[in-house]
Design a protein around this motif. Sequence first.
Motif, short mmCIF file in Angstrom:
data_model
loop_
_atom_site.label_atom_id
_atom_site.label_comp_id
_atom_site.label_asym_id
_atom_site.label_seq_id
_atom_site.Cartn_x
_atom_site.Cartn_y
_atom_site.Cartn_z
N PHE A 10 35.98 61.60 115.15
CA PHE A 10 37.32 61.19 115.55
C PHE A 10 38.00 60.60 114.32
O PHE A 10 37.41 59.79 113.61
N ASN A 11 39.23 61.01 114.06
CA ASN A 11 40.03 60.39 113.00
C ASN A 11 40.74 59.17 113.59
O ASN A 11 41.28 59.26 114.70
N VAL A 12 40.75 58.07 112.86
CA VAL A 12 41.30 56.82 113.39
C VAL A 12 42.31 56.23 112.40
O VAL A 12 42.20 56.41 111.20
N VAL A 42 32.65 56.33 108.70
CA VAL A 42 31.69 55.40 109.29
C VAL A 42 31.02 56.12 110.45
O VAL A 42 31.70 56.66 111.33
N TYR A 43 29.70 56.12 110.44
CA TYR A 43 28.93 56.76 111.50
C TYR A 43 28.40 55.68 112.43
O TYR A 43 27.75 54.73 111.99
N LEU A 44 28.69 55.84 113.73
CA LEU A 44 28.25 54.89 114.74
C LEU A 44 27.14 55.51 115.57
O LEU A 44 27.21 56.69 115.94
N GLY A 45 26.12 54.71 115.89
CA GLY A 45 25.01 55.20 116.70
C GLY A 45 24.74 54.28 117.88
O GLY A 45 25.14 53.11 117.88
N GLU A 54 31.26 59.99 114.12
CA GLU A 54 31.84 59.74 112.79
C GLU A 54 33.30 59.35 112.97
O GLU A 54 34.09 60.09 113.54
N LEU A 55 33.64 58.16 112.50
CA LEU A 55 35.03 57.73 112.46
C LEU A 55 35.55 58.01 111.06
O LEU A 55 34.98 57.52 110.08
N THR A 56 36.60 58.80 110.96
CA THR A 56 37.20 59.12 109.66
C THR A 56 38.49 58.35 109.53
O THR A 56 39.39 58.47 110.37
N TYR A 57 38.57 57.56 108.47
CA TYR A 57 39.77 56.77 108.18
C TYR A 57 40.40 57.30 106.90
O TYR A 57 39.83 57.17 105.82
N LEU A 58 41.54 57.97 107.05
CA LEU A 58 42.29 58.47 105.90
C LEU A 58 43.23 57.35 105.46
O LEU A 58 44.14 56.97 106.20
N ASP A 60 45.75 56.82 103.50
CA ASP A 60 47.20 56.95 103.39
C ASP A 60 47.88 57.35 104.71
O ASP A 60 49.10 57.39 104.79
N ARG A 61 47.11 57.65 105.73
CA ARG A 61 47.67 58.11 107.01
C ARG A 61 48.31 56.95 107.77
O ARG A 61 47.71 55.90 107.95
N LYS A 62 49.55 57.14 108.20
CA LYS A 62 50.27 56.11 108.96
C LYS A 62 50.68 56.59 110.35
O LYS A 62 50.81 55.78 111.26
N GLU A 63 50.91 57.91 110.50
CA GLU A 63 51.37 58.42 111.79
C GLU A 63 50.20 58.72 112.72
O GLU A 63 49.11 59.07 112.28
N LYS A 64 50.45 58.55 114.04
CA LYS A 64 49.42 58.80 115.04
C LYS A 64 48.97 60.25 114.98
O LYS A 64 49.74 61.13 114.60
N TYR A 65 47.74 60.49 115.37
CA TYR A 65 47.20 61.84 115.44
C TYR A 65 47.69 62.53 116.71
O TYR A 65 47.80 61.90 117.76
N ASN A 66 47.96 63.83 116.61
CA ASN A 66 48.36 64.61 117.77
C ASN A 66 47.08 65.07 118.46
O ASN A 66 46.35 65.91 117.95
N LEU A 67 46.82 64.52 119.65
CA LEU A 67 45.61 64.86 120.39
C LEU A 67 45.84 65.96 121.41
O LEU A 67 45.00 66.20 122.27
N GLY A 68 46.99 66.61 121.33
CA GLY A 68 47.30 67.67 122.28
C GLY A 68 47.33 67.13 123.69
O GLY A 68 47.88 66.05 123.93
#
Length: 119
Positions: A10-12, A42-45, A54-58, A60-68
């Motif tokens: 998931f991208n966060v 970051v990998y959570l178990g 896996e949580l992916t933190y980009l 420079d990303r500021k806008e919400k992700y489009n989850l459809g």
Amino acid sequence: MKFKFAHNNFNVLDLEKSMAFYEKALNLKEVRRKEKPDFTLVYLGDGKTNHTLELTYLKDRKEKYNLGENEFHLAFAVENMDEAHALHEEMGCICYENKEMGIYFISDPDGYWLEIIPA
């Protein structure tokens, strides 16, 4: 040739907020991390299986992700549904319940749905 599941991603937008949510809501803890200049993974178990989230933190990303329509989800089995439901109700993260099936969904800080099912 054999394949096995490794992780889901998931991208966060807010890594610390997401990590705190997953620890409180599902008792997932960091098992490893990869830091790069532009992103952090970051990998959570769960401490019981080898599967990780896996949580992916980009950075420079500021806008919400489009989850459809958010038709995809991860499912978590729990021994005590009443205790889990009470925790998630207190957290205000329950987004859908199907009482007939005995399941419900919670939503993380980025809007990803997580299904809670009886063990």
